[in-house]
Write a protein that holds these residues in place. Structure first.
Motif, PDB file in Angstrom:
ATOM      1  N   GLN A  83       0.824  -1.207   0.000  1.00  0.00           N
ATOM      2  CA  GLN A  83       0.000   0.000   0.000  1.00  0.00           C
ATOM      3  C   GLN A  83       0.862   1.262   0.000  1.00  0.00           C
ATOM      4  O   GLN A  83       1.929   1.298   0.604  1.00  0.00           O
ATOM      5  N   PHE A  84       0.382   2.263  -0.701  1.00  0.00           N
ATOM      6  CA  PHE A  84       0.993   3.583  -0.652  1.00  0.00           C
ATOM      7  C   PHE A  84       0.481   4.271   0.610  1.00  0.00           C
ATOM      8  O   PHE A  84      -0.721   4.274   0.873  1.00  0.00           O
ATOM      9  N   LYS A  85       1.390   4.841   1.388  1.00  0.00           N
ATOM     10  CA  LYS A  85       0.984   5.552   2.608  1.00  0.00           C
ATOM     11  C   LYS A  85       0.515   6.954   2.242  1.00  0.00           C
ATOM     12  O   LYS A  85       1.231   7.698   1.564  1.00  0.00           O
ATOM     13  N   LYS A  86      -0.679   7.300   2.705  1.00  0.00           N
ATOM     14  CA  LYS A  86      -1.231   8.630   2.413  1.00  0.00           C
ATOM     15  C   LYS A  86      -0.318   9.736   2.912  1.00  0.00           C
ATOM     16  O   LYS A  86      -0.210  10.790   2.303  1.00  0.00           O
ATOM     17  N   SER A  87       0.364   9.486   4.020  1.00  0.00           N
ATOM     18  CA  SER A  87       1.221  10.522   4.599  1.00  0.00           C
ATOM     19  C   SER A  87       2.417  10.860   3.701  1.00  0.00           C
ATOM     20  O   SER A  87       3.014  11.917   3.844  1.00  0.00           O
ATOM     21  N   LEU A  88       2.752   9.972   2.765  1.00  0.00           N
ATOM     22  CA  LEU A  88       3.885  10.219   1.873  1.00  0.00           C
ATOM     23  C   LEU A  88       3.470  10.863   0.549  1.00  0.00           C
ATOM     24  O   LEU A  88       4.320  11.177  -0.274  1.00  0.00           O
TER      25      LEU A  88
END
Length: 184
Positions: A83-88
């Protein structure tokens, strides 16, 4: 009678396509009620795609000359294996053309992924959960290289590029996107 035989054949045909393809034939009046037909088709597509695809057929597409519309609805919502982290996610420039750049949100992650490159392009494989499906992203090296890449995109070249993908630790930046398409 011949008419009864024709009706039987049509019913048998409709039963076969329902049984083996899960398809149905819905008679509609394109000649005098094409807007109602368009609405009915769009409602079916919305239902089948959990309202993710709306207004598939735009006003004016169906005319009194329309005789048949084949509609299939495919809705795929896959989760990335990593998953891609939203924070990044950060805004960054995205080149539409050599002269036109826009700022868009880019997702980012660093993982071991299958990657390949040559003088004209870079390819990365982003797997979905379950490892049965993956998205291949092809990126031309030059900002104005999309047309050239499209010309080179043949089944043979794609297979060759895929066979040269190798796992490596890589940091990938992907613009956030939704895919949708339609055609006449």
């Amino acid at each position: 009678s011949s008419a009864a035989s024709d009706v039987y054949k049509i019913q048998a045909y409709l039963a076969l396509i329902k049984k083996y393809y899960g398809a149905s034939v819905t008679p509609v009046d394109y000649k005098t009620a094409n807007e109602e037909a368009r609405t009915r088709i769009n409602e079916w597509v919305e239902k089948e795609t959990e309202e993710k695809i709306t207004d598939l057929i735009q006003p004016g597409v169906l005319t009194p000359l329309t005789r048949l519309v084949l509609v299939n609805a495919i809705y795929f919502k896959g989760n990335w294996a990593q998953q891609f982290k939203k924070s990044l996610t950060q805004d960054a420039p995205f080149c539409l053309t050599p002269e036109n750049t826009v700022h868009v949100p880019f997702m980012t992650q660093e993982h071991t992924l299958r990657y390949g490159e040559d003088e004209g392009l870079q390819i990365i494989e982003l797997p979905y959960e379950g490892d049965d499906l993956a998205m291949l992203i092809l990126l031309p090296r030059r900002v104005d290289g999309l047309a050239e890449l499209e010309k080179a995109l043949t089944p043979e070249n794609l297979n060759q590029w895929i066979t040269h993908l190798r796992e490596q630790e890589i940091k990938v930046f992907v613009p956030k996107f939704n895919l949708a398409s339609s055609f006449s």
